[in-house]
Design a protein around this motif. Structure first.
Motif, PDB file in Angstrom:
ATOM      1  N   ASP A   1       4.032  15.381   5.407  1.00  0.00           N
ATOM      2  CA  ASP A   1       5.085  14.788   4.584  1.00  0.00           C
ATOM      3  C   ASP A   1       4.527  14.444   3.202  1.00  0.00           C
ATOM      4  O   ASP A   1       3.656  13.582   3.071  1.00  0.00           O
ATOM      5  N   ALA A   2       5.022  15.127   2.181  1.00  0.00           N
ATOM      6  CA  ALA A   2       4.549  14.892   0.820  1.00  0.00           C
ATOM      7  C   ALA A   2       4.829  13.465   0.377  1.00  0.00           C
ATOM      8  O   ALA A   2       4.068  12.891  -0.408  1.00  0.00           O
ATOM      9  N   ARG A   3       5.903  12.869   0.887  1.00  0.00           N
ATOM     10  CA  ARG A   3       6.239  11.501   0.502  1.00  0.00           C
ATOM     11  C   ARG A   3       5.193  10.517   0.996  1.00  0.00           C
ATOM     12  O   ARG A   3       4.827   9.566   0.302  1.00  0.00           O
ATOM     13  N   ASP A   4       4.650  10.743   2.212  1.00  0.00           N
ATOM     14  CA  ASP A   4       3.585   9.890   2.724  1.00  0.00           C
ATOM     15  C   ASP A   4       2.358   9.958   1.826  1.00  0.00           C
ATOM     16  O   ASP A   4       1.723   8.938   1.537  1.00  0.00           O
ATOM     17  N   MET A   5       2.009  11.168   1.398  1.00  0.00           N
ATOM     18  CA  MET A   5       0.853  11.348   0.521  1.00  0.00           C
ATOM     19  C   MET A   5       1.084  10.655  -0.813  1.00  0.00           C
ATOM     20  O   MET A   5       0.215   9.950  -1.336  1.00  0.00           O
ATOM     21  N   GLU A   6       2.273  10.823  -1.356  1.00  0.00           N
ATOM     22  CA  GLU A   6       2.617  10.214  -2.636  1.00  0.00           C
ATOM     23  C   GLU A   6       2.551   8.688  -2.547  1.00  0.00           C
ATOM     24  O   GLU A   6       1.986   8.017  -3.423  1.00  0.00           O
ATOM     25  N   LEU A   7       3.105   8.131  -1.477  1.00  0.00           N
ATOM     26  CA  LEU A   7       3.114   6.674  -1.307  1.00  0.00           C
ATOM     27  C   LEU A   7       1.706   6.117  -1.150  1.00  0.00           C
ATOM     28  O   LEU A   7       1.390   5.046  -1.678  1.00  0.00           O
ATOM     29  N   ALA A   8       0.839   6.846  -0.420  1.00  0.00           N
ATOM     30  CA  ALA A   8      -0.540   6.389  -0.243  1.00  0.00           C
ATOM     31  C   ALA A   8      -1.274   6.373  -1.581  1.00  0.00           C
ATOM     32  O   ALA A   8      -2.065   5.459  -1.856  1.00  0.00           O
ATOM     33  N   ILE A   9      -1.015   7.375  -2.420  1.00  0.00           N
ATOM     34  CA  ILE A   9      -1.650   7.424  -3.741  1.00  0.00           C
ATOM     35  C   ILE A   9      -1.133   6.279  -4.616  1.00  0.00           C
ATOM     36  O   ILE A   9      -1.911   5.582  -5.281  1.00  0.00           O
ATOM     37  N   LEU A  10       0.192   6.078  -4.621  1.00  0.00           N
ATOM     38  CA  LEU A  10       0.780   4.997  -5.425  1.00  0.00           C
ATOM     39  C   LEU A  10       0.291   3.634  -4.948  1.00  0.00           C
ATOM     40  O   LEU A  10       0.024   2.742  -5.762  1.00  0.00           O
ATOM     41  N   GLU A  11       0.155   3.492  -3.630  1.00  0.00           N
ATOM     42  CA  GLU A  11      -0.340   2.230  -3.077  1.00  0.00           C
ATOM     43  C   GLU A  11      -1.775   1.981  -3.538  1.00  0.00           C
ATOM     44  O   GLU A  11      -2.154   0.844  -3.825  1.00  0.00           O
ATOM     45  N   SER A  12      -2.569   3.055  -3.627  1.00  0.00           N
ATOM     46  CA  SER A  12      -3.965   2.925  -4.033  1.00  0.00           C
ATOM     47  C   SER A  12      -4.100   2.528  -5.497  1.00  0.00           C
ATOM     48  O   SER A  12      -5.074   1.880  -5.883  1.00  0.00           O
ATOM     49  N   LYS A  13      -3.135   2.928  -6.330  1.00  0.00           N
ATOM     50  CA  LYS A  13      -3.216   2.599  -7.752  1.00  0.00           C
ATOM     51  C   LYS A  13      -2.194   1.537  -8.162  1.00  0.00           C
ATOM     52  O   LYS A  13      -1.870   1.387  -9.337  1.00  0.00           O
TER      53      LYS A  13
ATOM     54  N   MET B   1       9.819   2.037  -5.473  1.00  0.00           N
ATOM     55  CA  MET B   1       9.730   2.948  -4.345  1.00  0.00           C
ATOM     56  C   MET B   1       8.614   2.540  -3.390  1.00  0.00           C
ATOM     57  O   MET B   1       8.790   2.556  -2.168  1.00  0.00           O
ATOM     58  N   SER B   2       7.447   2.171  -3.936  1.00  0.00           N
ATOM     59  CA  SER B   2       6.326   1.794  -3.082  1.00  0.00           C
ATOM     60  C   SER B   2       6.621   0.528  -2.295  1.00  0.00           C
ATOM     61  O   SER B   2       6.117   0.344  -1.185  1.00  0.00           O
ATOM     62  N   MET B   3       7.454  -0.353  -2.854  1.00  0.00           N
ATOM     63  CA  MET B   3       7.802  -1.593  -2.150  1.00  0.00           C
ATOM     64  C   MET B   3       8.858  -1.358  -1.069  1.00  0.00           C
ATOM     65  O   MET B   3       8.978  -2.149  -0.135  1.00  0.00           O
ATOM     66  N   CYS B   4       9.600  -0.266  -1.206  1.00  0.00           N
ATOM     67  CA  CYS B   4      10.654   0.026  -0.233  1.00  0.00           C
ATOM     68  C   CYS B   4      10.113   0.634   1.056  1.00  0.00           C
ATOM     69  O   CYS B   4      10.853   0.793   2.027  1.00  0.00           O
ATOM     70  N   TYR B   5       8.839   1.009   1.052  1.00  0.00           N
ATOM     71  CA  TYR B   5       8.220   1.597   2.240  1.00  0.00           C
ATOM     72  C   TYR B   5       7.031   0.749   2.673  1.00  0.00           C
ATOM     73  O   TYR B   5       6.368   0.112   1.851  1.00  0.00           O
ATOM     74  N   SER B   6       6.768   0.746   3.961  1.00  0.00           N
ATOM     75  CA  SER B   6       5.591   0.067   4.489  1.00  0.00           C
ATOM     76  C   SER B   6       4.885   0.989   5.469  1.00  0.00           C
ATOM     77  O   SER B   6       5.521   1.835   6.106  1.00  0.00           O
ATOM     78  N   TYR B   7       3.569   0.827   5.577  1.00  0.00           N
ATOM     79  CA  TYR B   7       2.772   1.704   6.432  1.00  0.00           C
ATOM     80  C   TYR B   7       2.821   1.227   7.877  1.00  0.00           C
ATOM     81  O   TYR B   7       2.630   0.054   8.162  1.00  0.00           O
TER      82      TYR B   7
END
Length: 283
Positions: free
Chosen positions: A205-217, A231-237
């Motif tokens: 899932d490209a969205r999972d990868m994108e969110l992990a990168i955004l979370e890291s930065k 967007m990053s706040m709307c999802y949780s791991y």
């Protein structure tokens, strides 16, 4: 009769040889099948998150040039621990990362080189710059990723154990299988060098990868990145299945807040009308 008896003896002898050969093979002339519970190789994510990596760790790239972990700081790094003589899982695991990063970049919220880098690092002390170069070429890393995707080895073999222990990465050599059994994980390292997220499966899932990168930065996001912040706040791991899910508690809380505000405004409006009618009656 003699000829027949001789022929029968030869056939019986051949049958006995085949029988005992089969028995010997079944009893241990072939290596035993490996039995391994994959759960034993999982990274203890809860205890590893937040670990800061030693900036002094030095690596040798596929081009023969040295660089350190400290040189990679300033933007998130996706770190993948592999070994370069592997002809199965490691190329596939890195290859899948390449495919998902292509999809994630197509979403236009993150870009390699600008928002993150990739470090594929060998835990095999027998690897060197030459094997790293062969592995890098086999991946077919696109030209727009080459300058920010490092395929490297450790300069000092003693540092292999140091890093793998710090990030909970497990591996061992199986003589019977002539291969390494090891953990599989994408480590997301913050610009300051801390492990902020670990994805322990092949990410499709490209969205999972994108969110992990955004979370890291996240700490580097600016007001202009308001959309990415939201967007990053709307999802949780979700640690259970290793994926990002919609942050339902946030939506419930936000919904409750809106309901409360609406109720307050409605009551205030009714009260205002009552006061207004009272004044008109007095007149």
């Amino acid at each position: 009769m003699y000829t027949f008896g001789k022929h029968r003896a030869v056939v019986m002898a051949a049958a006995l040889i085949l029988f005992f050969a089969a028995q010997g093979s079944a009893q241990g002339f072939r290596p035993p099948e490996s039995e391994l519970d994959p759960a034993t190789l999982l990274v203890d994510e809860i205890n590893v998150l937040g670990t800061k990596l030693d900036g002094g760790l030095t690596f040798v790239g596929s081009d023969g040039k040295e660089f350190s972990m400290k040189d990679l700081r300033g933007r998130p790094v996706i770190m993948v621990l592999s070994y370069y003589s592997c002809d199965g899982f490691c190329p596939a695991f890195n290859g899948d990362l390449k495919k998902v990063l292509d999809k994630a970049q197509a979403l236009k919220n993150v870009k390699i080189g600008k928002d993150f880098s990739v470090l594929t690092l060998s835990f095999d002390k027998n690897d060197n710059a030459s094997s790293a170069e062969i592995f890098s070429k086999s991946l077919g890393i696109p030209s727009d990723m080459k300058g920010s995707w490092y395929v490297a080895t450790f300069k000092d073999h003693e540092d292999i154990k140091k890093l793998t222990s710090n990030v909970g990465f497990k591996f061992f050599w199986s003589p019977a299988d002539r291969m390494f059994f090891h953990s599989s994980a994408y480590y997301f390292i913050s610009p300051e060098g801390r492990v902020l997220r670990i994805l322990q499966s092949q990410v499709s899932d490209a969205r999972d990868m994108e969110l992990a990168i955004l979370e890291s930065k996240f700490e580097q996001l600016k007001p202009a990145d308001a959309g990415n912040i939201a967007m990053s706040m709307c999802y949780s791991y979700n640690f259970k299945d290793g994926k990002y899910r919609l942050n339902y508690p946030l939506f419930v809380s936000f919904g409750s807040l809106l309901t409360g505000v609406a109720a307050f405004l409605f009551a205030a409006n009714i009260q205002r009308k009552k006061v207004k009618r009272g004044k008109e009656t007095k007149i």
